[in-house]
Design a protein around this motif. Structure first.
Motif, PDB file in Angstrom:
ATOM      1  N   PRO A   1       8.884   9.041   8.590  1.00 13.33           N
ATOM      2  CA  PRO A   1       9.453   7.924   7.831  1.00 13.33           C
ATOM      3  C   PRO A   1       8.971   7.953   6.375  1.00 13.33           C
ATOM      4  N   VAL A   2       9.897   7.758   5.439  1.00 12.20           N
ATOM      5  CA  VAL A   2       9.550   7.767   4.020  1.00 12.20           C
ATOM      6  C   VAL A   2      10.244   6.609   3.309  1.00 12.20           C
ATOM      7  N   VAL A   3       9.703   6.259   2.148  1.00  8.22           N
ATOM      8  CA  VAL A   3      10.299   5.249   1.276  1.00  8.22           C
ATOM      9  C   VAL A   3      10.918   5.982   0.096  1.00  8.22           C
TER      10      VAL A   3
ATOM     11  N   ARG B   1       0.826  -1.200   0.000  1.00  7.78           N
ATOM     12  CA  ARG B   1       0.000   0.000   0.000  1.00  7.78           C
ATOM     13  C   ARG B   1       0.867   1.259   0.000  1.00  7.78           C
ATOM     14  N   VAL B   2       0.456   2.275  -0.730  1.00  4.13           N
ATOM     15  CA  VAL B   2       1.119   3.571  -0.712  1.00  4.13           C
ATOM     16  C   VAL B   2       0.079   4.610  -0.309  1.00  4.13           C
TER      17      VAL B   2
ATOM     18  N   ALA C   1      -3.666   7.445  -3.321  1.00  3.90           N
ATOM     19  CA  ALA C   1      -2.608   8.076  -2.524  1.00  3.90           C
ATOM     20  C   ALA C   1      -2.740   9.604  -2.541  1.00  3.90           C
ATOM     21  N   ARG C   2      -2.375  10.213  -1.442  1.00  6.79           N
ATOM     22  CA  ARG C   2      -2.299  11.676  -1.393  1.00  6.79           C
ATOM     23  C   ARG C   2      -1.055  12.128  -2.157  1.00  6.79           C
ATOM     24  N   LEU C   3      -1.178  13.202  -2.915  1.00  4.51           N
ATOM     25  CA  LEU C   3      -0.056  13.762  -3.670  1.00  4.51           C
ATOM     26  C   LEU C   3       0.323  15.102  -3.064  1.00  4.51           C
TER      27      LEU C   3
ATOM     28  N   GLY D   1       2.345   3.926  10.730  1.00  3.34           N
ATOM     29  CA  GLY D   1       2.031   2.829   9.825  1.00  3.34           C
ATOM     30  C   GLY D   1       1.769   3.250   8.403  1.00  3.34           C
ATOM     31  N   GLU D   2       1.591   4.544   8.159  1.00  4.55           N
ATOM     32  CA  GLU D   2       1.377   4.987   6.786  1.00  4.55           C
ATOM     33  C   GLU D   2       2.672   4.870   5.976  1.00  4.55           C
TER      34      GLU D   2
END
Length: 265
Positions: A207-209, A77-78, A121-123, A182-183
C-alpha cells in the motif's frame, strides 16, 4: 519476455513513428499503385498534423493526471518515500561526467524536498534501467551523483537497482523494504504515470500514498487550444498513448487488477 516484447513493439507503435512510416510507405507504393499509395501517404500525413497540432495529446494526458490529485500534507506520519526512476539520462551522464535528467526531473527534486520534510522517513530510489541495450551506468548511479545537488546524504538513500519497468519497481521494492502493516509510504512518480504505478504497488501487496509530480497539463483538456508546434503536440500524443497502452497491457497480463486504478475509497 514481457519486458523485451513491450520495448520492441513500442519502437514501431509510437504514434509519430508509425504515422511517419505509414506516409513513407504510401509514397513508396505510389510509385506502382498511384491512387492507393497517395491515399495511404495522405492518411499518414493527416494523422501527423492532427496529432501534432490538435489537442488530443493533452486531452489524453489530462485524464491520467487528474486521476490522482496532488498530495495534501495532513500532518500524518510518513515512514518512507519511494521515488521511481525514469527521469535519468545514463548515457549523457556517463559521457559528460555530471548527472543529467529529462523532463521528469521533478521526481528527484521531490526526493530532496521530502527528505527535508520527513527527516525520519526511509528514502528509496527504485530503478535499474529500461533499455534493451546495455547502458553505461544504471539510473540509480545517476541519482547517486545528483544527491549532493539536492542536499541529501548518500547514506540516507536505499537503492533498488534491478527493476526495468513499473511492475518490477513495485515487486522488487517490496522485497527490499519489507513494509510492515500500518506503515505509510509515499510513492513519487509523474502524474500521468501514477495510475499504473499505484496499480502495480497494489498488486504487489504494498500500500502506498500517491505523491504525483511532473504534471504536463493545467488540468483542463483545452479542446480549442492547439499546440505551438507539431513536434510539441506529437510529444504529448506519444507520451499519452504510451501510458494508455501500458495500462491496457498491464491489465490484460494481470500486472494490475483494474484497467484504470483509482484512489482508495
Amino acid at each position: 519476455m514481457f519486458f523485451a516484447a513491450s520495448k520492441l513493439v513500442w519502437m514501431v507503435a509510437v504514434p509519430s513513428t508509425f504515422l511517419t512510416l505509414l506516409a513513407a510507405l504510401g509514397l513508396l507504393l505510389a510509385l506502382r499503385w498511384r491512387r492507393v499509395g497517395l491515399a495511404i501517404a495522405a492518411l499518414g500525413g493527416a494523422g501527423l498534423l492532427l496529432a501534432g497540432l490538435g489537442p488530443f495529446g493533452r486531452v489524453l494526458l489530462v485524464e491520467l493526471e487528474n486521476r490522482f490529485p496532488a498530495y495534501a500534507d495532513d500532518g500524518g506520519r510518513v515512514d518512507g518515500v519511494i521515488v521511481l526512476g525514469g527521469a535519468e539520462l545514463p548515457v549523457i551522464t556517463a559521457a559528460r561526467g555530471q548527472p543529467s535528467f529529462q523532463e521528469s526531473a521533478e521526481r528527484i527534486l521531490a526526493m530532496g524536498e521530502l527528505a527535508r520534510r520527513y527527516p525520519q522517513a526511509r528514502l528509496v530510489f527504485a530503478g535499474g534501467g529500461g533499455s534493451l541495450s546495455p547502458q553505461a551506468m544504471q539510473e540509480a548511479e545517476v541519482v547517486r551523483l545528483a544527491l549532493p545537488q539536492i542536499g541529501v546524504e548518500e547514506s540516507r538513500v536505499e537503492f533498488e537497482r534491478a527493476s526495468r519497468n513499473t511492475a518490477e519497481n513495485a515487486r522488487l521494492a517490496r522485497a527490499l523494504l519489507q513494509p510492515k502493516p500500518g506503515e505509510r509510504w509515499l510513492l513519487v512518480t509523474s502524474g500521468y504515470h501514477m495510475p499504473r504505478a499505484v496499480g502495480c504497488f497494489e498488486a504487489a501487496g504494498f500500500p502506498v500514498v500517491p505523491y504525483p509530480v511532473d504534471f504536463r497539463t493545467a488540468g483542463e483538456a483545452g479542446w480549442l487550444r492547439p499546440f505551438d508546434s507539431v513536434a510539441q503536440g506529437l510529444g504529448f500524443f506519444d507520451l499519452a498513448v504510451r501510458e494508455w497502452i501500458g495500462l491496457a497491457a498491464y491489465y490484460l497480463t494481470g500486472r494490475i487488477a483494474s484497467p484504470f486504478p483509482a484512489p482508495a475509497g
